[in-house]
Design an enzyme around this catalytic site. Sequence first.
Site, PDB file in Angstrom:
ATOM      1  N   ARG A 227      -2.564  -6.150   1.597  1.00 16.75           N
ATOM      2  CA  ARG A 227      -2.755  -5.971   0.162  1.00 16.75           C
ATOM      3  C   ARG A 227      -4.178  -6.390  -0.207  1.00 16.75           C
ATOM      4  NH1 ARG A 227       0.867  -3.020   0.393  1.00 16.75           N
ATOM      5  NH2 ARG A 227       2.879  -3.102  -0.651  1.00 16.75           N
ATOM      6  N   HIS A 275      -5.367   3.380   0.712  1.00 13.75           N
ATOM      7  CA  HIS A 275      -4.015   2.805   0.865  1.00 13.75           C
ATOM      8  C   HIS A 275      -3.096   3.798   1.592  1.00 13.75           C
ATOM      9  CE1 HIS A 275      -0.860  -0.175  -0.893  1.00 13.75           C
ATOM     10  NE2 HIS A 275      -0.441   0.348   0.245  1.00 13.75           N
TER      11      HIS A 275
HETATM   12  P1  NDP Z   1       7.416  -8.902   7.286  1.00 15.17           P
HETATM   13  O1  NDP Z   1       8.083  -9.542   6.131  1.00 15.17           O
HETATM   14  O2  NDP Z   1       8.268  -8.322   8.371  1.00 15.17           O
HETATM   15  O3  NDP Z   1       6.427  -9.935   7.988  1.00 15.17           O
HETATM   16  C1  NDP Z   1       5.634 -10.811   7.286  1.00 15.17           C
HETATM   17  C2  NDP Z   1       4.942 -11.753   8.258  1.00 15.17           C
HETATM   18  O4  NDP Z   1       4.024 -12.568   7.531  1.00 15.17           O
HETATM   19  C3  NDP Z   1       5.912 -12.707   8.951  1.00 15.17           C
HETATM   20  O5  NDP Z   1       5.550 -12.877  10.296  1.00 15.17           O
HETATM   21  C4  NDP Z   1       5.726 -14.019   8.190  1.00 15.17           C
HETATM   22  O6  NDP Z   1       5.985 -15.188   8.931  1.00 15.17           O
HETATM   23  C5  NDP Z   1       4.255 -13.935   7.838  1.00 15.17           C
HETATM   24  N1  NDP Z   1       3.946 -14.799   6.674  1.00 15.17           N
HETATM   25  C6  NDP Z   1       4.421 -14.706   5.412  1.00 15.17           C
HETATM   26  N2  NDP Z   1       3.926 -15.696   4.631  1.00 15.17           N
HETATM   27  C7  NDP Z   1       3.150 -16.434   5.442  1.00 15.17           C
HETATM   28  C8  NDP Z   1       2.380 -17.603   5.249  1.00 15.17           C
HETATM   29  N3  NDP Z   1       2.318 -18.228   4.050  1.00 15.17           N
HETATM   30  N4  NDP Z   1       1.710 -18.112   6.298  1.00 15.17           N
HETATM   31  C9  NDP Z   1       1.761 -17.524   7.520  1.00 15.17           C
HETATM   32  N5  NDP Z   1       2.488 -16.390   7.766  1.00 15.17           N
HETATM   33  C10 NDP Z   1       3.165 -15.864   6.753  1.00 15.17           C
HETATM   34  O7  NDP Z   1       6.442  -7.790   6.682  1.00 15.17           O
HETATM   35  P2  NDP Z   1       5.986  -6.402   7.330  1.00 15.17           P
HETATM   36  O8  NDP Z   1       5.418  -6.675   8.668  1.00 15.17           O
HETATM   37  O9  NDP Z   1       7.057  -5.395   7.226  1.00 15.17           O
HETATM   38  O10 NDP Z   1       4.836  -5.963   6.292  1.00 15.17           O
HETATM   39  C11 NDP Z   1       3.707  -6.777   6.045  1.00 15.17           C
HETATM   40  C12 NDP Z   1       2.919  -6.262   4.849  1.00 15.17           C
HETATM   41  O11 NDP Z   1       2.194  -5.086   5.194  1.00 15.17           O
HETATM   42  C13 NDP Z   1       3.745  -5.809   3.647  1.00 15.17           C
HETATM   43  O12 NDP Z   1       4.165  -6.917   2.881  1.00 15.17           O
HETATM   44  C14 NDP Z   1       2.784  -4.900   2.908  1.00 15.17           C
HETATM   45  O13 NDP Z   1       2.062  -5.637   1.965  1.00 15.17           O
HETATM   46  C15 NDP Z   1       1.850  -4.401   3.997  1.00 15.17           C
HETATM   47  N6  NDP Z   1       1.966  -2.955   4.220  1.00 15.17           N
HETATM   48  C16 NDP Z   1       0.879  -2.148   3.988  1.00 15.17           C
HETATM   49  C17 NDP Z   1       0.938  -0.808   4.237  1.00 15.17           C
HETATM   50  C18 NDP Z   1      -0.272   0.054   4.060  1.00 15.17           C
HETATM   51  O14 NDP Z   1      -0.186   1.273   4.202  1.00 15.17           O
HETATM   52  N7  NDP Z   1      -1.435  -0.503   3.817  1.00 15.17           N
HETATM   53  C19 NDP Z   1       2.166  -0.159   4.686  1.00 15.17           C
HETATM   54  C20 NDP Z   1       3.244  -1.083   4.917  1.00 15.17           C
HETATM   55  C21 NDP Z   1       3.134  -2.435   4.677  1.00 15.17           C
HETATM   56  P3  NDP Z   1       7.468 -15.530   9.480  1.00 15.17           P
HETATM   57  O15 NDP Z   1       7.780 -14.465  10.498  1.00 15.17           O
HETATM   58  O16 NDP Z   1       7.339 -16.851  10.102  1.00 15.17           O
HETATM   59  O17 NDP Z   1       8.376 -15.470   8.285  1.00 15.17           O
HETATM   60  C1  OXD Z   2       4.110  -0.651   1.731  1.00 16.01           C
HETATM   61  C2  OXD Z   2       2.914   0.105   1.449  1.00 16.01           C
HETATM   62  O1  OXD Z   2       4.214  -1.796   1.331  1.00 16.01           O
HETATM   63  O2  OXD Z   2       2.940   1.333   1.588  1.00 16.01           O
HETATM   64  O3  OXD Z   2       4.990  -0.096   2.413  1.00 16.01           O
HETATM   65  O4  OXD Z   2       1.886  -0.463   1.094  1.00 16.01           O
END
Ligand code: NDP
Ligand code: OXD
Length: 312
Positions: A227, A275
């Site tokens: 993000r 994006h």
């Molecule tokens: P998940 O919820 O599966 O994974 C999130 C990860 O972040 C976990 O490993 C979690 O740790 C870690 N995390 C969260 N908070 C913290 C923190 N404070 N400190 C350290 N680690 C932290 O999410 P996804 O992998 O499915 O997606 C990640 C992000 O990617 C989405 O939220 C979205 O914003 C972005 N995205 C962007 C896209 C694009 O096209 N640009 C498309 C799809 C997604 P733990 O495992 O220990 O809980």
């Molecule tokens: C998502 C994205 O969060 O597309 O899946 O950014």
Amino acid sequence: MPAPVLLYACIGIEPKRWIDAFRLHMPELEVRQWPDMGDPADIEYVLAWKLPPSLLQTLPNLKVIFSLGAGVEQVLSDHTLPTGVPLVRMVDPGLTTGMIEFVLLSVLRYHRRLPEYEANQKVHRWQELVPKLPQEQRVGLMGMGELGAACAQSLVALGFDVAGWSRSPKTVAGVTSFHGPEGLIPFLNRTDMVVCLLPLTAETDSILNAQTLAALPRGAFVINVARGRHVVEEDLLAALDSGQIAGATLDVFRREPLPSDHPFWSHPRVTVMPHSAALTQPKTAARTIADNIRRHQSGQPLRHVVDRRRGY
Ligand code: NDP
Ligand code: OXD
């Protein structure tokens, strides 16, 4: 039993591919499109992205909210979000594959020094540039969830030296795990290319700032596919201009679309993407949602429910 009804409430996203995919994977599901929702009391499921304001308040029998995106900060910021209704985030094989492709593409582009070749081509310079060996290239994933862990595994398969940073410790073959606030600076200190795949929460807002960028080795690369609010844009520009950061690939921004006068557009070492690093694919995602609706209807626990306290 009456047919389950799902309301498609995704402002700005073309519904046709979704409707076709639901017809294929759950023919018994009735899909209505906001604002033509008929009797609001019929709606049990909502598929949401950029929700129409106050919509959720008007649905008395809502059972589950499905987010079209993996990131749910927008849905969570809706003050009309009902407390007792589970919110399910998007986990979609098509989205995961797309993210793996984009992260590999971006890492390999820097690893194989393509921006330098492109600059050389502009001045007709024929010059061989020696790449590092993959095992000398230290890639770091911030976020080791569905997407981060999948990207990490693909990078390991190509021979890169991969680490991940997450809230809790992880065991992923070939990946060095760092975790928690105390793990962040050691993780950054060893990372030549940082890939941000964190959810946007109060803890991760502005996490790539002057202090954390300075903790990377000089000449590191930043790839942000999570993000825009993860990055303090002025701090990144300053780090690019000082040479601390050699290049940045940015798919997400504080303001989207990125304003046409934003300095990122014309910065020679910034790659701007609109994006679209990874897009939810209706063909695969509708199936995941249909499976979850069937689980819900047969009393089994839903998959991928957001923990609202954690914010992801
Ligand atoms: P998940 O919820 O599966 O994974 C999130 C990860 O972040 C976990 O490993 C979690 O740790 C870690 N995390 C969260 N908070 C913290 C923190 N404070 N400190 C350290 N680690 C932290 O999410 P996804 O992998 O499915 O997606 C990640 C992000 O990617 C989405 O939220 C979205 O914003 C972005 N995205 C962007 C896209 C694009 O096209 N640009 C498309 C799809 C997604 P733990 O495992 O220990 O809980
Ligand atoms: C998502 C994205 O969060 O597309 O899946 O950014």
